[in-house]
Design a protein around this motif. Structure first.
Motif, PDB file in Angstrom:
ATOM      1  N   ALA A 195      52.592  55.247  52.986  1.00  0.00           N
ATOM      2  CA  ALA A 195      52.518  56.123  51.805  1.00  0.00           C
ATOM      3  C   ALA A 195      51.460  55.627  50.825  1.00  0.00           C
ATOM      4  CB  ALA A 195      53.883  56.193  51.127  1.00  0.00           C
ATOM      5  N   LYS A 196      51.383  54.307  50.649  1.00  0.00           N
ATOM      6  CA  LYS A 196      50.388  53.730  49.742  1.00  0.00           C
ATOM      7  C   LYS A 196      48.983  53.989  50.265  1.00  0.00           C
ATOM      8  CE  LYS A 196      49.177  49.446  47.383  1.00  0.00           C
ATOM      9  NZ  LYS A 196      49.531  48.005  47.204  1.00  0.00           N
ATOM     10  N   ILE A 197      48.795  53.856  51.568  1.00  0.00           N
ATOM     11  CA  ILE A 197      47.466  54.104  52.149  1.00  0.00           C
ATOM     12  C   ILE A 197      47.080  55.573  51.993  1.00  0.00           C
ATOM     13  CG2 ILE A 197      46.218  54.181  54.349  1.00  0.00           C
ATOM     14  CD1 ILE A 197      47.694  51.629  55.142  1.00  0.00           C
ATOM     15  N   ALA A 198      48.047  56.478  52.170  1.00  0.00           N
ATOM     16  CA  ALA A 198      47.753  57.905  51.993  1.00  0.00           C
ATOM     17  C   ALA A 198      47.342  58.209  50.547  1.00  0.00           C
ATOM     18  CB  ALA A 198      48.979  58.729  52.392  1.00  0.00           C
ATOM     19  N   ALA A 199      48.048  57.597  49.579  1.00  0.00           N
ATOM     20  CA  ALA A 199      47.704  57.819  48.175  1.00  0.00           C
ATOM     21  C   ALA A 199      46.321  57.270  47.860  1.00  0.00           C
ATOM     22  CB  ALA A 199      48.754  57.170  47.281  1.00  0.00           C
ATOM     23  N   LEU A 200      45.999  56.114  48.367  1.00  0.00           N
ATOM     24  CA  LEU A 200      44.677  55.532  48.114  1.00  0.00           C
ATOM     25  C   LEU A 200      43.576  56.329  48.791  1.00  0.00           C
ATOM     26  CD1 LEU A 200      45.518  51.736  48.420  1.00  0.00           C
ATOM     27  CD2 LEU A 200      44.917  52.988  46.342  1.00  0.00           C
ATOM     28  N   ASN A 201      43.872  56.924  49.942  1.00  0.00           N
ATOM     29  CA  ASN A 201      42.873  57.780  50.580  1.00  0.00           C
ATOM     30  C   ASN A 201      42.560  58.995  49.705  1.00  0.00           C
ATOM     31  OD1 ASN A 201      42.136  56.463  52.994  1.00  0.00           O
ATOM     32  ND2 ASN A 201      44.067  57.070  53.966  1.00  0.00           N
ATOM     33  N   SER A 202      43.610  59.560  49.063  1.00  0.00           N
ATOM     34  CA  SER A 202      43.388  60.691  48.148  1.00  0.00           C
ATOM     35  C   SER A 202      42.560  60.255  46.946  1.00  0.00           C
ATOM     36  CB  SER A 202      44.732  61.256  47.690  1.00  0.00           C
ATOM     37  OG  SER A 202      45.470  61.739  48.804  1.00  0.00           O
ATOM     38  N   GLN A 203      42.903  59.071  46.395  1.00  0.00           N
ATOM     39  CA  GLN A 203      42.119  58.571  45.263  1.00  0.00           C
ATOM     40  C   GLN A 203      40.680  58.284  45.666  1.00  0.00           C
ATOM     41  OE1 GLN A 203      44.016  55.266  43.325  1.00  0.00           O
ATOM     42  NE2 GLN A 203      46.037  56.251  43.306  1.00  0.00           N
ATOM     43  N   LEU A 204      40.495  57.813  46.897  1.00  0.00           N
ATOM     44  CA  LEU A 204      39.141  57.529  47.366  1.00  0.00           C
ATOM     45  C   LEU A 204      38.330  58.813  47.499  1.00  0.00           C
ATOM     46  CD1 LEU A 204      37.188  55.319  48.362  1.00  0.00           C
ATOM     47  CD2 LEU A 204      38.049  55.718  50.670  1.00  0.00           C
ATOM     48  N   ASP A 205      38.957  59.873  48.013  1.00  0.00           N
ATOM     49  CA  ASP A 205      38.246  61.161  48.106  1.00  0.00           C
ATOM     50  C   ASP A 205      37.855  61.654  46.723  1.00  0.00           C
ATOM     51  OD1 ASP A 205      38.529  61.070  50.843  1.00  0.00           O
ATOM     52  OD2 ASP A 205      40.325  62.324  50.885  1.00  0.00           O
ATOM     53  N   SER A 206      38.791  61.525  45.747  1.00  0.00           N
ATOM     54  CA  SER A 206      38.490  61.971  44.380  1.00  0.00           C
ATOM     55  C   SER A 206      37.376  61.136  43.768  1.00  0.00           C
ATOM     56  CB  SER A 206      39.756  61.867  43.535  1.00  0.00           C
ATOM     57  OG  SER A 206      39.477  62.232  42.191  1.00  0.00           O
ATOM     58  N   LYS A 222      30.708  54.909  40.137  1.00  0.00           N
ATOM     59  CA  LYS A 222      30.481  53.987  41.266  1.00  0.00           C
ATOM     60  C   LYS A 222      31.502  52.836  41.251  1.00  0.00           C
ATOM     61  CE  LYS A 222      27.996  52.262  44.708  1.00  0.00           C
ATOM     62  NZ  LYS A 222      28.742  51.018  44.936  1.00  0.00           N
ATOM     63  N   THR A 223      31.786  52.314  40.053  1.00  0.00           N
ATOM     64  CA  THR A 223      32.770  51.238  39.934  1.00  0.00           C
ATOM     65  C   THR A 223      34.151  51.704  40.365  1.00  0.00           C
ATOM     66  OG1 THR A 223      31.509  50.257  38.101  1.00  0.00           O
ATOM     67  CG2 THR A 223      33.830  49.610  38.343  1.00  0.00           C
ATOM     68  N   GLN A 224      34.535  52.917  39.935  1.00  0.00           N
ATOM     69  CA  GLN A 224      35.841  53.443  40.320  1.00  0.00           C
ATOM     70  C   GLN A 224      35.930  53.640  41.833  1.00  0.00           C
ATOM     71  OE1 GLN A 224      38.439  53.729  38.489  1.00  0.00           O
ATOM     72  NE2 GLN A 224      39.752  54.704  40.041  1.00  0.00           N
ATOM     73  N   PHE A 225      34.857  54.111  42.436  1.00  0.00           N
ATOM     74  CA  PHE A 225      34.832  54.299  43.889  1.00  0.00           C
ATOM     75  C   PHE A 225      35.003  52.956  44.618  1.00  0.00           C
ATOM     76  CE2 PHE A 225      32.448  54.434  47.885  1.00  0.00           C
ATOM     77  CZ  PHE A 225      33.092  55.479  48.527  1.00  0.00           C
ATOM     78  N   VAL A 268      38.719  51.654  44.310  1.00  0.00           N
ATOM     79  CA  VAL A 268      39.647  52.356  45.200  1.00  0.00           C
ATOM     80  C   VAL A 268      39.396  51.954  46.654  1.00  0.00           C
ATOM     81  CG1 VAL A 268      40.413  54.613  46.011  1.00  0.00           C
ATOM     82  CG2 VAL A 268      39.889  54.274  43.598  1.00  0.00           C
ATOM     83  N   THR A 269      38.131  51.742  47.019  1.00  0.00           N
ATOM     84  CA  THR A 269      37.808  51.305  48.388  1.00  0.00           C
ATOM     85  C   THR A 269      38.435  49.954  48.687  1.00  0.00           C
ATOM     86  OG1 THR A 269      35.714  52.546  48.352  1.00  0.00           O
ATOM     87  CG2 THR A 269      35.931  50.794  49.984  1.00  0.00           C
ATOM     88  N   ASN A 270      38.318  49.020  47.728  1.00  0.00           N
ATOM     89  CA  ASN A 270      38.910  47.699  47.926  1.00  0.00           C
ATOM     90  C   ASN A 270      40.434  47.760  47.955  1.00  0.00           C
ATOM     91  OD1 ASN A 270      36.374  46.501  48.011  1.00  0.00           O
ATOM     92  ND2 ASN A 270      36.320  46.160  45.793  1.00  0.00           N
ATOM     93  N   GLN A 271      41.028  48.607  47.123  1.00  0.00           N
ATOM     94  CA  GLN A 271      42.482  48.756  47.137  1.00  0.00           C
ATOM     95  C   GLN A 271      42.963  49.300  48.491  1.00  0.00           C
ATOM     96  OE1 GLN A 271      43.367  51.242  43.752  1.00  0.00           O
ATOM     97  NE2 GLN A 271      43.330  49.510  42.301  1.00  0.00           N
TER      98      GLN A 271
END
Length: 336
Positions: free
Chosen positions: A96-107, A133-136, A139-142
């Motif tokens: 579930a955490k990975i799915a949420a981070l994938n959504s944040q990464l797309d955003s 760029k920093t936010q991206f 989220v990638t590292n998370q």
């Protein structure tokens, strides 16, 4: 003519009689002192060179046990399976955490692309692009950290399989299916490596026991009352330098010890001393009314001497009977 034939017959008879008398007397055997090795029958205990525990790598409930006492296992075989129900919950939470981070990464990827497009048109500042760029990157590292956490949980679930530490035979299985077990507790004990015999002898034999000495292994299941029956040979591999409770400990290596039980006791004959004995060939003995006699050549002629017998031994590959009394070194024994 008839008298001549009779005379010739008497000569032949006398000659043959003389020949038989010499043959009946036979050769002489000189009694000489020989050094023989004194053997002692003791019990040796079968032990394994190493006994390794198969331990649980995670805490949980034993779901299944695939071996029992006496089972043969190979290194890496699954002995039992430990299940931790929390791992399934943790795995779902990680998904579930990975799915949420994938959504944040797309955003974050969309925001970064929009900021770069506006910067190209002159409608946005460089700071906005840097922030996106920093936010991206965050989220990638998370997301990478969440995937690593999931891999740890999956590895923990795989470690629920308890593996055999080495090839060998299972000695004990102290758990059963349904048991709760902690990480590091043993689920089975595996006897690996070659079996050997451990001997414990009185302290007075410590000086005589040497490494490399030949040892006779008794037939399995025989005891001292039944007599020693040789079934094989071994070799003293190690003599321990410490004496425990008046006993010296020695290990005996046996090339093919068979399918003994661990801690089984078997009879062993080990050399403990050397002594000087007098011996004669078995054919030199004659029994009269239950008494053993030996014919000895003396200055006055042949003499029958009563002797007391001991054990039999080998002298240069020839069988000999020990003479405890009645003969002396250098006596000439007449063989039949």
């Amino acid at each position: 003519m008839r008298s001549l034939q009779s005379a010739l017959a008497k000569i032949l008879l006398i000659g043959s009689a003389g020949f038989l008398a010499v043959d009946a007397r036979g050769a002489e055997f000189i009694v000489k002192a020989s050094t023989v090795t004194e053997m002692k029958a003791v019990y040796g205990q079968v032990e394994s060179r190493s006994v390794l525990p198969a331990r649980a790598r995670i805490s949980g409930t034993v779901a299944s046990v695939r071996v029992s006492e006496g089972s043969q296992v190979g290194k890496g075989d699954v002995i039992a399976t430990v299940v931790d129900d929390k791992l399934a919950l943790q795995l779902r939470a990680a998904d579930a955490k990975i799915a949420a981070l994938n959504s944040q990464l797309d955003s974050a990827r969309t925001d970064l692309q929009r900021a770069q497009d506006l910067l190209a048109k002159g409608a946005a500042a460089q700071s906005r692009v840097d922030a996106a760029k920093t936010q991206f990157d965050v989220v990638t590292n998370q997301l990478a950290a969440a995937m690593a956490e999931k891999a740890v949980i999956e590895q923990s679930a795989k470690e629920g399989d308890v593996l055999a530490p080495a090839d060998g035979r299972v000695l004990t299985v102290p758990v059963a299916a349904g048991s709760v077990i902690m990480a590091g507790e043993p689920l089975a004990r595996v006897a690996s490596g070659q079996y050997y015999l451990r001997l414990s002898l009185p302290e007075r034999h410590a000086v005589e026991i040497t490494e490399g000495a030949r040892v006779d292994i008794g037939e399995r299941g025989t005891g001292t009352n039944a007599g020693f029956v040789k079934a094989g040979e071994g070799q003293v591999a190690k003599v321990y330098p410490e004496i425990e409770n008046g006993r010296v400990i020695a290990d005996v290596e046996v090339a093919d010890i068979g399918t003994y039980f661990v801690n089984e006791r078997t009879l062993v004959s080990i050399p403990v001393a050397k002594r000087t004995v007098l011996g004669v060939p078995p054919e030199a003995l004659r029994i009269v009314h239950g008494i053993d006699y030996v014919t000895v050549e003396t200055a006055d002629g042949a003499l029958e001497v009563a002797v007391v017998l001991g054990a039999t031994f080998q002298d240069a590959g020839h069988p000999r009977v020990e003479i405890l009394s009645g003969l002396a070194d250098g006596d000439k024994v007449v063989l039949p």
